[in-house]
Design a protein around this motif. Structure first.
Motif, PDB file in Angstrom:
ATOM      1  N   GLN A 229       0.832  -1.205   0.000  1.00 56.10           N
ATOM      2  CA  GLN A 229       0.000   0.000   0.000  1.00 56.10           C
ATOM      3  C   GLN A 229       0.868   1.258   0.000  1.00 56.10           C
ATOM      4  O   GLN A 229       0.543   2.252  -0.666  1.00 56.10           O
ATOM      5  N   LEU A 230       1.977   1.221   0.708  1.00 58.00           N
ATOM      6  CA  LEU A 230       2.887   2.364   0.742  1.00 58.00           C
ATOM      7  C   LEU A 230       3.487   2.617  -0.644  1.00 58.00           C
ATOM      8  O   LEU A 230       3.616   3.779  -1.068  1.00 58.00           O
ATOM      9  N   ILE A 231       3.847   1.545  -1.349  1.00 55.13           N
ATOM     10  CA  ILE A 231       4.405   1.699  -2.695  1.00 55.13           C
ATOM     11  C   ILE A 231       3.398   2.371  -3.625  1.00 55.13           C
ATOM     12  O   ILE A 231       3.734   3.286  -4.391  1.00 55.13           O
ATOM     13  N   ILE A 232       2.138   1.932  -3.563  1.00 51.56           N
ATOM     14  CA  ILE A 232       1.097   2.543  -4.400  1.00 51.56           C
ATOM     15  C   ILE A 232       0.915   4.012  -4.031  1.00 51.56           C
ATOM     16  O   ILE A 232       0.769   4.877  -4.908  1.00 51.56           O
ATOM     17  N   THR A 233       0.940   4.309  -2.738  1.00 56.06           N
ATOM     18  CA  THR A 233       0.797   5.696  -2.291  1.00 56.06           C
ATOM     19  C   THR A 233       1.926   6.569  -2.822  1.00 56.06           C
ATOM     20  O   THR A 233       1.699   7.685  -3.307  1.00 56.06           O
ATOM     21  N   ILE A 234       3.156   6.060  -2.733  1.00 57.18           N
ATOM     22  CA  ILE A 234       4.304   6.815  -3.236  1.00 57.18           C
ATOM     23  C   ILE A 234       4.233   6.957  -4.753  1.00 57.18           C
ATOM     24  O   ILE A 234       4.503   8.029  -5.317  1.00 57.18           O
ATOM     25  N   MET A 235       3.844   5.876  -5.430  1.00 60.82           N
ATOM     26  CA  MET A 235       3.771   5.894  -6.885  1.00 60.82           C
ATOM     27  C   MET A 235       2.745   6.913  -7.390  1.00 60.82           C
ATOM     28  O   MET A 235       3.036   7.738  -8.267  1.00 60.82           O
ATOM     29  N   MET A 236       1.541   6.876  -6.827  1.00 61.29           N
ATOM     30  CA  MET A 236       0.500   7.808  -7.248  1.00 61.29           C
ATOM     31  C   MET A 236       0.853   9.240  -6.860  1.00 61.29           C
ATOM     32  O   MET A 236       0.567  10.187  -7.597  1.00 61.29           O
TER      33      MET A 236
END
Length: 210
Positions: free
Chosen positions: A43-50
């Motif tokens: 979830q953190l990766i998606i947050t950083i990516m977006m």
């Protein structure tokens, strides 16, 4: 729900890890903590990516972040997909590894969860009569989530931070700061306060049974 209850009073929602495993049998807790860790990292990766995409489109902050954030995403993905074979006294950590295919599924599910949060903001903004174009709302909320993932906050004070950031991000579209704070408060109550209340009752019932 119990995870939400314990996360409500801990910095950066760290209590969520313990709360999600508190009702499991003793032998399952270490593995459960590891799985929760993988889910949170995805979830953190998606947050950083977006957030990186949003900052590239709308550089609200220092422009150098436009180029630093993609590198952060690549580094996070590299760490995520690298399988480490621990040896010696750390060999026990190998059993907490998961397959790359499962990691990819976690990222897809995390993206779906992320999009649901975006839709919540769009729905709440529509209910409050806040006229913000969907694209602008999506980029603003993505930057909001990225900021909240970095700042050290506690859930019961997070709504103040949310309100301040939203007011800054959407000031050009809505001059009524009270409406923007109401938007942040509504989402905070639905996603954090209500689940925490339910979790508190479930935890109380669990303790009474014990």
């Amino acid at each position: 729900f119990v995870g939400q209850a314990l996360a409500f009073y801990t910095p950066n929602r760290l209590g969520d890890y313990v709360g999600r495993t508190i009702m499991l049998e003793e032998g399952d807790k270490k593995m459960a903590l590891a799985k929760v860790g993988w889910v949170s990292y995805a979830q953190l990766i998606i947050t950083i990516m977006m957030g990186a995409i949003a900052l590239f489109i709308k550089p609200y902050f220092a422009t150098w972040l436009q180029w630093a954030m993609p590198l952060t995403v690549l580094l996070a993905l590299l760490i995520y997909y690298t399988k480490i074979n621990f040896k010696g006294k750390w060999v026990f950590l190998n059993r907490f590894q998961i397959d790359s295919s499962i990691k990819s599924v976690l990222l897809i599910l995390s993206l779906c969860r992320y999009l649901i949060f975006i839709l919540q903001y769009a729905w709440a903004a529509s209910m409050l009569g806040i006229q913000i174009p969907l694209f602008e709302l999506m980029t603003g909320v993505a930057i909001l989530f990225l900021t909240l993932s970095v700042l050290p906050t506690i859930s019961y004070t997070e709504w103040v931070v949310r309100g301040q950031i939203i007011t800054m991000l959407f000031a050009s579209w809505c001059s009524n700061s009270l409406l923007l704070i109401a938007l942040a408060t509504m989402i905070w109550c639905v996603n954090l306060v209500l689940p925490a209340i339910i979790g508190a009752f479930l935890l109380l019932g669990f303790k009474l049974k014990r």
